[in-house]
Design a protein around this motif. Structure first.
Motif, short mmCIF file in Angstrom:
data_model
loop_
_atom_site.label_atom_id
_atom_site.label_comp_id
_atom_site.label_asym_id
_atom_site.label_seq_id
_atom_site.Cartn_x
_atom_site.Cartn_y
_atom_site.Cartn_z
N ALA A 1 11.05 4.85 8.31
CA ALA A 1 11.39 3.88 7.25
C ALA A 1 10.25 2.87 7.06
CB ALA A 1 12.68 3.15 7.61
N LEU A 2 9.62 2.47 8.15
CA LEU A 2 8.48 1.54 8.06
C LEU A 2 7.32 2.17 7.32
CD1 LEU A 2 7.15 -1.15 8.85
CD2 LEU A 2 6.46 -0.07 11.01
N ILE A 3 7.07 3.45 7.57
CA ILE A 3 5.99 4.15 6.87
C ILE A 3 6.21 4.12 5.36
CG2 ILE A 3 5.08 6.48 6.41
CD1 ILE A 3 5.23 7.01 9.41
N TRP A 4 7.43 4.42 4.93
CA TRP A 4 7.70 4.45 3.49
C TRP A 4 7.74 3.05 2.89
CZ3 TRP A 4 6.84 8.49 0.70
CH2 TRP A 4 6.92 9.76 1.30
N LEU A 5 8.16 2.06 3.67
CA LEU A 5 8.11 0.68 3.18
C LEU A 5 6.67 0.24 2.97
CD1 LEU A 5 9.53 -2.00 2.54
CD2 LEU A 5 9.40 -2.56 4.99
N LEU A 6 5.80 0.54 3.93
CA LEU A 6 4.37 0.21 3.79
C LEU A 6 3.75 0.98 2.62
CD1 LEU A 6 3.24 0.16 7.54
CD2 LEU A 6 3.62 -1.81 6.02
N THR A 7 4.21 2.19 2.40
CA THR A 7 3.70 2.98 1.28
C THR A 7 4.02 2.29 -0.05
OG1 THR A 7 3.95 5.04 2.51
CG2 THR A 7 3.86 5.21 0.11
N ILE A 8 5.26 1.83 -0.22
CA ILE A 8 5.65 1.16 -1.46
C ILE A 8 4.90 -0.16 -1.63
CG2 ILE A 8 7.59 0.06 -2.66
CD1 ILE A 8 9.40 2.19 -1.38
N VAL A 9 4.76 -0.91 -0.52
CA VAL A 9 4.02 -2.18 -0.58
C VAL A 9 2.57 -1.92 -0.99
CG1 VAL A 9 3.11 -4.07 0.84
CG2 VAL A 9 5.51 -3.37 1.07
N ALA A 10 1.99 -0.83 -0.51
CA ALA A 10 0.59 -0.52 -0.85
C ALA A 10 0.43 -0.11 -2.31
CB ALA A 10 0.07 0.59 0.06
N ILE A 11 1.50 0.39 -2.94
CA ILE A 11 1.41 0.82 -4.34
C ILE A 11 1.51 -0.35 -5.30
CG2 ILE A 11 2.52 2.25 -6.13
CD1 ILE A 11 3.54 4.05 -3.88
N VAL A 12 2.32 -1.34 -4.96
CA VAL A 12 2.66 -2.43 -5.89
C VAL A 12 1.44 -3.12 -6.51
CG1 VAL A 12 3.76 -4.71 -6.03
CG2 VAL A 12 4.94 -2.81 -4.90
N PRO A 13 0.38 -3.46 -5.73
CA PRO A 13 -0.76 -4.16 -6.35
C PRO A 13 -1.38 -3.43 -7.53
CG PRO A 13 -0.94 -4.26 -3.96
CD PRO A 13 0.19 -3.33 -4.27
N ASN A 14 -1.26 -2.10 -7.60
CA ASN A 14 -1.83 -1.35 -8.72
C ASN A 14 -1.26 -1.81 -10.07
OD1 ASN A 14 -3.58 1.02 -7.57
ND2 ASN A 14 -1.76 0.95 -6.28
N PHE A 15 0.01 -2.21 -10.09
CA PHE A 15 0.64 -2.61 -11.34
C PHE A 15 0.10 -3.95 -11.84
CE2 PHE A 15 3.78 0.13 -9.20
CZ PHE A 15 3.91 1.10 -10.16
N PHE A 16 -0.38 -4.79 -10.91
CA PHE A 16 -0.94 -6.09 -11.31
C PHE A 16 -2.41 -5.98 -11.67
CE2 PHE A 16 2.65 -7.00 -8.49
CZ PHE A 16 3.37 -7.90 -9.26
N VAL A 17 -3.12 -5.08 -10.98
CA VAL A 17 -4.55 -4.90 -11.26
C VAL A 17 -4.76 -4.06 -12.52
CG1 VAL A 17 -6.73 -4.01 -10.31
CG2 VAL A 17 -5.08 -5.14 -8.81
N GLY A 18 -3.80 -3.20 -12.84
CA GLY A 18 -3.95 -2.30 -13.99
C GLY A 18 -4.85 -1.12 -13.69
N SER A 19 -4.79 -0.63 -12.45
CA SER A 19 -5.70 0.44 -12.04
C SER A 19 -5.12 1.83 -12.25
CB SER A 19 -6.05 0.26 -10.56
OG SER A 19 -4.88 0.21 -9.77
N LEU A 20 -3.88 1.93 -12.72
CA LEU A 20 -3.29 3.25 -12.99
C LEU A 20 -3.48 3.57 -14.46
CD1 LEU A 20 0.00 2.93 -10.93
CD2 LEU A 20 -2.14 4.02 -10.24
N ARG A 21 -4.36 4.49 -14.75
CA ARG A 21 -4.71 4.82 -16.14
C ARG A 21 -4.82 6.33 -16.32
NH1 ARG A 21 -9.28 0.33 -17.96
NH2 ARG A 21 -8.02 -1.52 -17.46
#
Length: 364
Positions: free
Chosen positions: A157-177
């Motif tokens: 569960a910790l692995i998947w929680l860290l995975t989601i936390v690591a994804i979130v900044p992409n939405f603020f930086v706009g790096s998913l294109r």
């Protein structure tokens, strides 16, 4: 005054800078055979990925020998690889036959989020597997306490929680294109140099360093036991433990080989995006990208080749599916034949007033 279609299109299309427009022009000028090859690679990866990782998951749930704490991480890794089989392909198929830039931001964000779940989830699970193997072999006396059923589920569960936390900044930086070179929404390496460096370090270099440390320590212990340098102090290694370790080590090596080129390109681009990015050959980026995502279908194959328990369970699952299919086919065929025979049977001829029962039977 612009019409309604133009306004809607302007709202849904990503805003393109000059580098993105250049990439769009380059990506759209490919020969048909190149597009066909790329589509074939994606389809092959999808089929092998889905079938292989489903076999892994079913094998662990069916076979008692495979139901252990270490393989909980293997199942988690299989789920991460399964996500890789689905996230890019609806967009890819759309982009192959339509204008990829017409895809909405929402579609791109969803695809990018699934990509992050697969990519980051895979490397974090591989790290979890390495730490688990390290504790099992190098700290065997405290392993049962560290990796109880409850603790193992908390670690996953910790692995998947860290995975989601690591994804979130992409939405603020706009790096998913959307990237027309690979017909998919993916991480844009030229959006922010500092963020690209952080992504490569946190999502690749640090996990690789942790895994390397764990496996080096295991290899040192294996060599010591083999040479009997510390025969009395070192824990005894069973052949099955050594085979399991080698299997997971090969999984790690293949992951590093498949993902290293794309991450190295990201670091190079982050140094000077405006000058380095245009100089990266298109074919090099495309090959690196497809190498990375081809890795998602390799793990199940490695388990089958190197792990006897997985290989035997694969055979049993495939045999049971095949026998069930034959049984259903034969049952269906027998029912069809029975109906055909019934329809072909002719009724007995009616009795004649002038003929006896024996004459009627002889006619039949």
């Amino acid at each position: 005054m612009p019409d309604t279609f133009t306004l809607i299109k302007n709202r849904t299309e990503p805003r393109l800078g000059q580098p993105e427009r250049t990439l769009a022009t380059v990506g759209s000028a490919r020969p048909t055979w190149v597009i066909a090859v790329l589509a074939g690679v994606l389809i092959f990866t999808t089929v092998v990925d889905v079938l292989g990782n489903l076999l892994v998951i079913i094998s662990v749930f069916r076979n008692r020998k495979l139901r252990n704490s270490g393989n909980v991480f293997v199942v988690s890794l299989a789920f991460a690889d399964l996500v890789a089989a689905f996230y890019p392909y609806p967009l890819v198929l759309h982009a192959l036959f339509h204008d990829g830039w017409a895809l909405g931001n929402t579609q791109c964000m969803v695809s990018g989020f699934l990509m992050g779940l697969s990519v980051i989830g895979s490397i974090f699970n591989i790290t979890g597997i390495a730490v688990n193997r390290y504790c099992y072999i190098c700290h065997s006396f405290s392993y049962s306490r560290l990796y109880s059923y409850r603790n193992t589920m908390l670690f996953v569960a910790l692995i998947w929680l860290l995975t989601i936390v690591a994804i979130v900044p992409n939405f603020f930086v706009g790096s998913l294109r959307y990237d027309p070179r690979v017909y998919s929404c993916t991480f844009a390496q030229n959006v922010s140099s500092s963020y690209t460096v952080a992504v490569v370090v946190v999502h690749f270099l640090v996990p690789i360093a942790v895994v390397t440390f764990c496996y080096l320590r295991i290899w040192v212990l294996v060599i010591q036991v083999r040479r009997k340098v510390k025969a009395e102090e070192s824990p005894r290694l069973r052949p099955s433990d050594l085979r399991n370790f080698i299997t997971m080590f090969v999984v790690f090596v293949l992951f590093a080989i498949c993902w290293a080129p794309l991450n190295l390109i990201g670091l190079a681009v982050a140094i000077d995006p405006s000058h380095v990015a245009p100089r990266i050959p298109e074919w090099l980026f495309v090959v690196s990208y497809f190498m990375a995502y081809f890795n998602s279908c390799l793990n199940a194959i490695i388990y089958g080749l190197l792990n006897k328990n997985f290989r035997n369970e694969y055979k049993r699952i495939i045999s049971s599916v095949w026998v069930t299919r034959l049984f259903v086919t034969e049952t269906s065929r027998a029912a069809t034949d029975g109906r055909s025979m019934k329809s072909k049977q002719s009724p007995p001829p009616p009795l004649n007033n002038n003929e006896s029962d024996r004459d009627r039977i002889n006619k039949i």
